[in-house]
Design a protein around this motif. Structure first.
Motif, PDB file in Angstrom:
ATOM      1  N   UNK A 280       4.975   8.950 -20.560  1.00 40.83           N
ATOM      2  CA  UNK A 280       3.665   9.144 -19.926  1.00 40.83           C
ATOM      3  C   UNK A 280       3.425  10.581 -19.467  1.00 40.83           C
ATOM      4  N   UNK A 281       4.492  11.274 -19.081  1.00 40.25           N
ATOM      5  CA  UNK A 281       4.333  12.661 -18.645  1.00 40.25           C
ATOM      6  C   UNK A 281       3.851  13.546 -19.787  1.00 40.25           C
TER       7      UNK A 281
ATOM      8  N   UNK B 294     -13.661  16.303 -14.832  1.00 43.97           N
ATOM      9  CA  UNK B 294     -13.045  14.983 -14.928  1.00 43.97           C
ATOM     10  C   UNK B 294     -11.713  14.909 -14.191  1.00 43.97           C
ATOM     11  N   UNK B 295     -10.926  15.970 -14.263  1.00 41.48           N
ATOM     12  CA  UNK B 295      -9.582  15.949 -13.698  1.00 41.48           C
ATOM     13  C   UNK B 295      -9.589  15.659 -12.204  1.00 41.48           C
ATOM     14  N   UNK B 296      -8.612  14.845 -11.782  1.00 42.23           N
ATOM     15  CA  UNK B 296      -8.406  14.484 -10.376  1.00 42.23           C
ATOM     16  C   UNK B 296      -9.660  13.867  -9.765  1.00 42.23           C
TER      17      UNK B 296
ATOM     18  N   UNK C 141      -1.065   9.728 -12.650  1.00 46.74           N
ATOM     19  CA  UNK C 141      -0.545  10.714 -11.705  1.00 46.74           C
ATOM     20  C   UNK C 141      -0.768  12.135 -12.214  1.00 46.74           C
ATOM     21  N   UNK C 142      -0.648  12.328 -13.520  1.00 46.99           N
ATOM     22  CA  UNK C 142      -0.786  13.659 -14.098  1.00 46.99           C
ATOM     23  C   UNK C 142      -2.228  14.173 -14.081  1.00 46.99           C
TER      24      UNK C 142
ATOM     25  N   UNK D  96      -8.354   8.002  -6.024  1.00 48.26           N
ATOM     26  CA  UNK D  96      -7.608   7.804  -7.279  1.00 48.26           C
ATOM     27  C   UNK D  96      -6.278   7.077  -7.063  1.00 48.26           C
ATOM     28  N   UNK D  97      -6.072   6.520  -5.892  1.00 50.83           N
ATOM     29  CA  UNK D  97      -4.808   5.809  -5.641  1.00 50.83           C
ATOM     30  C   UNK D  97      -4.934   4.345  -6.061  1.00 50.83           C
ATOM     31  N   UNK D  98      -4.329   4.022  -7.202  1.00 49.24           N
ATOM     32  CA  UNK D  98      -4.294   2.644  -7.691  1.00 49.24           C
ATOM     33  C   UNK D  98      -3.058   1.942  -7.124  1.00 49.24           C
ATOM     34  N   UNK D  99      -2.885   0.675  -7.462  1.00 52.00           N
ATOM     35  CA  UNK D  99      -1.725  -0.065  -6.968  1.00 52.00           C
ATOM     36  C   UNK D  99      -0.396   0.574  -7.376  1.00 52.00           C
ATOM     37  N   UNK D 100      -0.195   0.970  -8.640  1.00 47.54           N
ATOM     38  CA  UNK D 100       1.071   1.630  -8.983  1.00 47.54           C
ATOM     39  C   UNK D 100       1.302   2.913  -8.192  1.00 47.54           C
ATOM     40  N   UNK D 101       0.254   3.704  -7.980  1.00 47.94           N
ATOM     41  CA  UNK D 101       0.396   4.926  -7.204  1.00 47.94           C
ATOM     42  C   UNK D 101       0.619   4.620  -5.731  1.00 47.94           C
TER      43      UNK D 101
END
Length: 211
Positions: A53-54, A75-77, A155-156, A165-170
């Motif tokens: 993913x990175x 778009x970023x972040x 995350x990237x 932008x904080x989802x459950x995995x994050x």
């Protein structure tokens, strides 16, 4: 945990149309069309499944950060970056399932409809799509779970911004960083349940096809 859950659900709701339409279209092309470079296209479509993913996130970061037109979109972040991050690794899953589903359809049924004067749209929606539906639904279940659990690419290119932008995995990542394992465990259970439900749905579809 409510905030990250809502963000994740919003991401899923907005990425699913992209996953279904783009993945289904690519799968149909790979199943039904012959053209130069077909093998290369197939390999490129599947590449996000095996890349770290990175690496995927890094190249998306360069794409949206260095391309003048895309850079000015900002778009970023941001939240749209989450939708892109969720879609990129999930589309190949949907494309593979769609390819298998459309390849399994007996073309004689479609040809029979055409001889009766039916148009291509009518043939697709009344014959091809229903006959391929089990594979398509299986692909939808698996790609949905993949989109919901996306972490590395998000995350990237989207960051880990609470409330945006904080989802459950994050969220799990943040809770583990602060050694708050109880909250991380609750979010992890939700994602594990979603994954189990997707696998169960696929197994039921496979058993239905077998019967």
């Amino acid at each position: 945990m409510t905030g990250p859950l809502l963000v994740s659900l919003r991401v899923l709701a907005l990425s699913l149309p992209v996953i279904v339409i783009l993945g289904g279209w690519i799968g149909w092309i790979l199943a039904r069309k012959a053209f130069p470079g077909k093998m290369l296209l197939s390999l490129l479509v599947q590449l996000p499944l095996i890349l770290p993913p990175s690496v995927t996130g890094f190249y998306l970061l360069l794409l949206f950060g260095k391309t003048p037109f895309l850079r000015h979109l900002g778009v970023l972040f941001s939240f749209p970056a989450l939708v892109i991050a969720a879609s990129v690794p999930a589309v190949p899953i949907m494309a593979q399932a769609a390819r298998a589903g459309f390849s399994s359809v007996n073309s004689e049924y479609e040809d029979a409809a055409r001889t009766l004067g039916k148009g291509e749209g009518h043939v697709f929606f009344t014959i091809t799509l229903p006959l391929a539906r089990r594979s398509l639904l299986a692909g939808l279940a698996l790609s949905s779970a993949r989109a919901l659990g996306e972490f590395g690419v998000s995350l990237m290119i989207a960051g880990n911004i609470p409330g945006l932008t904080q989802t459950l995995p994050l969220y799990i990542f943040s809770r583990v960083e602060t050694l708050n394992f109880a909250q991380a465990h609750g979010a992890a259970l939700l994602l594990a349940l979603a994954g189990f439900s997707s696998l169960y749905a696929v197994r039921m579809l496979e058993e239905g096809r077998g019967r």
